[in-house]
Design a protein around this motif. Structure first.
Motif, PDB file in Angstrom:
ATOM      1  N   LEU A  70       0.860  -1.403   0.126  1.00  0.00           N
ATOM      2  CA  LEU A  70       0.126  -0.183   0.137  1.00  0.00           C
ATOM      3  C   LEU A  70       0.954   0.849  -0.071  1.00  0.00           C
ATOM      4  N   PHE A  71       1.957   1.424   1.043  1.00  0.00           N
ATOM      5  CA  PHE A  71       2.422   2.718   1.277  1.00  0.00           C
ATOM      6  C   PHE A  71       3.599   2.637  -0.303  1.00  0.00           C
ATOM      7  N   ALA A  72       3.671   1.684  -1.061  1.00  0.00           N
ATOM      8  CA  ALA A  72       4.622   1.661  -2.674  1.00  0.00           C
ATOM      9  C   ALA A  72       3.602   2.346  -3.395  1.00  0.00           C
ATOM     10  N   LEU A  73       2.107   1.807  -3.635  1.00  0.00           N
ATOM     11  CA  LEU A  73       0.887   2.546  -4.070  1.00  0.00           C
ATOM     12  C   LEU A  73       0.847   3.884  -3.881  1.00  0.00           C
ATOM     13  N   LEU A  74       0.931   4.305  -2.813  1.00  0.00           N
ATOM     14  CA  LEU A  74       1.228   6.101  -2.082  1.00  0.00           C
ATOM     15  C   LEU A  74       1.058   6.915  -3.580  1.00  0.00           C
ATOM     16  N   GLU A  75       2.391   6.309  -4.227  1.00  0.00           N
ATOM     17  CA  GLU A  75       3.094   7.701  -5.973  1.00  0.00           C
ATOM     18  C   GLU A  75       2.483   6.873  -6.569  1.00  0.00           C
ATOM     19  N   ASP A  76       2.157   5.782  -6.940  1.00  0.00           N
ATOM     20  CA  ASP A  76       1.562   5.244  -8.638  1.00  0.00           C
ATOM     21  C   ASP A  76       1.540   3.933  -8.653  1.00  0.00           C
ATOM     22  N   GLU A  77       0.723   3.588  -9.832  1.00  0.00           N
ATOM     23  CA  GLU A  77       0.045   2.397  -9.645  1.00  0.00           C
ATOM     24  C   GLU A  77       1.156   1.584 -10.418  1.00  0.00           C
ATOM     25  N   LEU A  78       1.340   0.127  -9.559  1.00  0.00           N
ATOM     26  CA  LEU A  78       2.565  -0.340  -9.986  1.00  0.00           C
ATOM     27  C   LEU A  78       1.608  -1.704 -10.540  1.00  0.00           C
ATOM     28  N   CYS A  79       2.556  -2.755 -11.264  1.00  0.00           N
ATOM     29  CA  CYS A  79       2.072  -3.770 -11.653  1.00  0.00           C
ATOM     30  C   CYS A  79       2.892  -4.941 -10.693  1.00  0.00           C
ATOM     31  N   THR A  80       2.164  -6.221 -10.893  1.00  0.00           N
ATOM     32  CA  THR A  80       2.355  -7.248  -9.856  1.00  0.00           C
ATOM     33  C   THR A  80       3.827  -7.425  -9.731  1.00  0.00           C
ATOM     34  N   CYS A  81       4.168  -7.177 -11.265  1.00  0.00           N
ATOM     35  CA  CYS A  81       6.270  -7.867 -11.076  1.00  0.00           C
ATOM     36  C   CYS A  81       6.655  -6.445 -10.278  1.00  0.00           C
ATOM     37  N   LYS A 135      -7.919  -6.344  -2.706  1.00  0.00           N
ATOM     38  CA  LYS A 135      -9.040  -5.995  -4.017  1.00  0.00           C
ATOM     39  C   LYS A 135     -10.517  -6.273  -2.841  1.00  0.00           C
ATOM     40  N   ASP A 136     -10.939  -7.324  -2.536  1.00  0.00           N
ATOM     41  CA  ASP A 136     -11.664  -7.785  -1.446  1.00  0.00           C
ATOM     42  C   ASP A 136     -12.092  -7.323  -0.728  1.00  0.00           C
ATOM     43  N   ARG A 137     -11.268  -6.481  -0.095  1.00  0.00           N
ATOM     44  CA  ARG A 137     -11.393  -5.817   1.233  1.00  0.00           C
ATOM     45  C   ARG A 137     -11.889  -4.198   0.304  1.00  0.00           C
ATOM     46  N   LYS A 138     -11.288  -4.352  -0.525  1.00  0.00           N
ATOM     47  CA  LYS A 138     -11.774  -3.015  -1.305  1.00  0.00           C
ATOM     48  C   LYS A 138     -11.154  -1.683  -1.255  1.00  0.00           C
ATOM     49  N   ILE A 139      -9.804  -2.200  -1.053  1.00  0.00           N
ATOM     50  CA  ILE A 139      -8.717  -1.583  -0.638  1.00  0.00           C
ATOM     51  C   ILE A 139      -7.076  -0.806  -1.806  1.00  0.00           C
ATOM     52  N   VAL A 140      -7.812  -2.406  -2.471  1.00  0.00           N
ATOM     53  CA  VAL A 140      -6.910  -1.689  -3.690  1.00  0.00           C
ATOM     54  C   VAL A 140      -7.885  -1.899  -5.523  1.00  0.00           C
ATOM     55  N   ALA A 141      -7.671  -1.505  -6.389  1.00  0.00           N
ATOM     56  CA  ALA A 141      -8.310  -1.182  -8.004  1.00  0.00           C
ATOM     57  C   ALA A 141      -6.917  -1.807  -8.101  1.00  0.00           C
ATOM     58  N   PHE A 196      -2.684  -3.494 -13.548  1.00  0.00           N
ATOM     59  CA  PHE A 196      -1.407  -2.538 -12.784  1.00  0.00           C
ATOM     60  C   PHE A 196      -3.108  -2.398 -11.385  1.00  0.00           C
ATOM     61  N   TYR A 197      -1.434  -2.169 -10.390  1.00  0.00           N
ATOM     62  CA  TYR A 197      -2.961  -2.230  -8.852  1.00  0.00           C
ATOM     63  C   TYR A 197      -2.420  -0.368  -8.471  1.00  0.00           C
ATOM     64  N   SER A 198      -3.348   0.134  -7.562  1.00  0.00           N
ATOM     65  CA  SER A 198      -3.883   1.660  -7.205  1.00  0.00           C
ATOM     66  C   SER A 198      -4.649   1.004  -5.804  1.00  0.00           C
ATOM     67  N   LEU A 199      -3.962   2.779  -5.499  1.00  0.00           N
ATOM     68  CA  LEU A 199      -5.369   2.284  -4.419  1.00  0.00           C
ATOM     69  C   LEU A 199      -6.383   2.443  -4.980  1.00  0.00           C
ATOM     70  N   ASP A 200      -7.542   1.995  -3.874  1.00  0.00           N
ATOM     71  CA  ASP A 200      -9.041   2.433  -4.503  1.00  0.00           C
ATOM     72  C   ASP A 200      -9.845   3.909  -4.404  1.00  0.00           C
ATOM     73  N   ASP A 201      -9.410   4.460  -3.766  1.00  0.00           N
ATOM     74  CA  ASP A 201      -9.552   5.735  -3.039  1.00  0.00           C
ATOM     75  C   ASP A 201      -8.811   6.531  -2.613  1.00  0.00           C
ATOM     76  N   GLU A 202      -9.248   8.009  -2.080  1.00  0.00           N
ATOM     77  CA  GLU A 202      -8.260   9.254  -2.047  1.00  0.00           C
ATOM     78  C   GLU A 202      -8.706   8.939  -0.358  1.00  0.00           C
ATOM     79  N   HIS A 203      -9.456   7.982   0.074  1.00  0.00           N
ATOM     80  CA  HIS A 203      -9.675   8.190   1.229  1.00  0.00           C
ATOM     81  C   HIS A 203      -8.734   7.110   2.082  1.00  0.00           C
ATOM     82  N   ILE A 204      -7.931   5.896   0.890  1.00  0.00           N
ATOM     83  CA  ILE A 204      -6.929   5.072   1.311  1.00  0.00           C
ATOM     84  C   ILE A 204      -5.980   5.536   1.484  1.00  0.00           C
ATOM     85  N   ARG A 205      -6.101   6.947   0.591  1.00  0.00           N
ATOM     86  CA  ARG A 205      -4.490   7.261   0.678  1.00  0.00           C
ATOM     87  C   ARG A 205      -4.402   8.517   1.941  1.00  0.00           C
ATOM     88  N   GLU A 206      -5.182   9.005   2.510  1.00  0.00           N
ATOM     89  CA  GLU A 206      -5.422   9.433   3.317  1.00  0.00           C
ATOM     90  C   GLU A 206      -5.361   8.933   4.678  1.00  0.00           C
TER      91      GLU A 206
END
Length: 115
Positions: A47-58, A79-85, A94-104
């Motif tokens: 999640l902290f890695a995804l704070l910066e940008d979307e990233l792929c599984t690799c 994903k099941d807990r709606k934390i990443v999209a 590519f994965y990213s944080l689901d929304d701005e709430h997660i980032r905050e």
């Protein structure tokens, strides 16, 4: 040692108000699952890695030092807990944080720990 009241005394008005404002049991379970998902160091690193940008599984595999399979398992939980999209781009996912709430929530947690 935790401080406790020296005399047992209930404050019925406060009890009733607190009970009235409690979320329903289903919501309590969902929030519990949400925080359970955040309670794992590997998932937090993702999640902290995804704070910066979307990233792929690799990318996430390289960042965490875990196999793509292990990352995939952790991402499924998030994903099941709606934390990443996710989004598919050709053969990549590519994965990213689901929304701005997660980032905050992540930023506030970091700020709190740095105080």
């Amino acid at each position: 040692m935790t401080e406790v009241c020296k005399v047992y005394e209930e404050h019925l008005d406060k009890i009733l108000e607190a009970k009235k404002k409690l979320p329903g049991n289903e919501t309590i379970l969902e929030v519990s699952d949400f925080f359970d998902a955040l309670g794992n160091p590997t998932r937090l690193k993702i999640l902290f890695a995804l704070l910066e940008d979307e990233l792929c599984t690799c990318d996430l595999s390289n960042i965490t030092g875990l196999s793509v399979s292990a990352i995939s398992h952790q991402l499924r939980i998030l994903k099941d807990r709606k934390i990443v999209a996710y989004r598919k781009d050709g053969k990549n996912v590519f994965y990213s944080l689901d929304d701005e709430h997660i980032r905050e929530i992540l930023k506030i947690a970091l700020e709190h720990m740095e105080e």
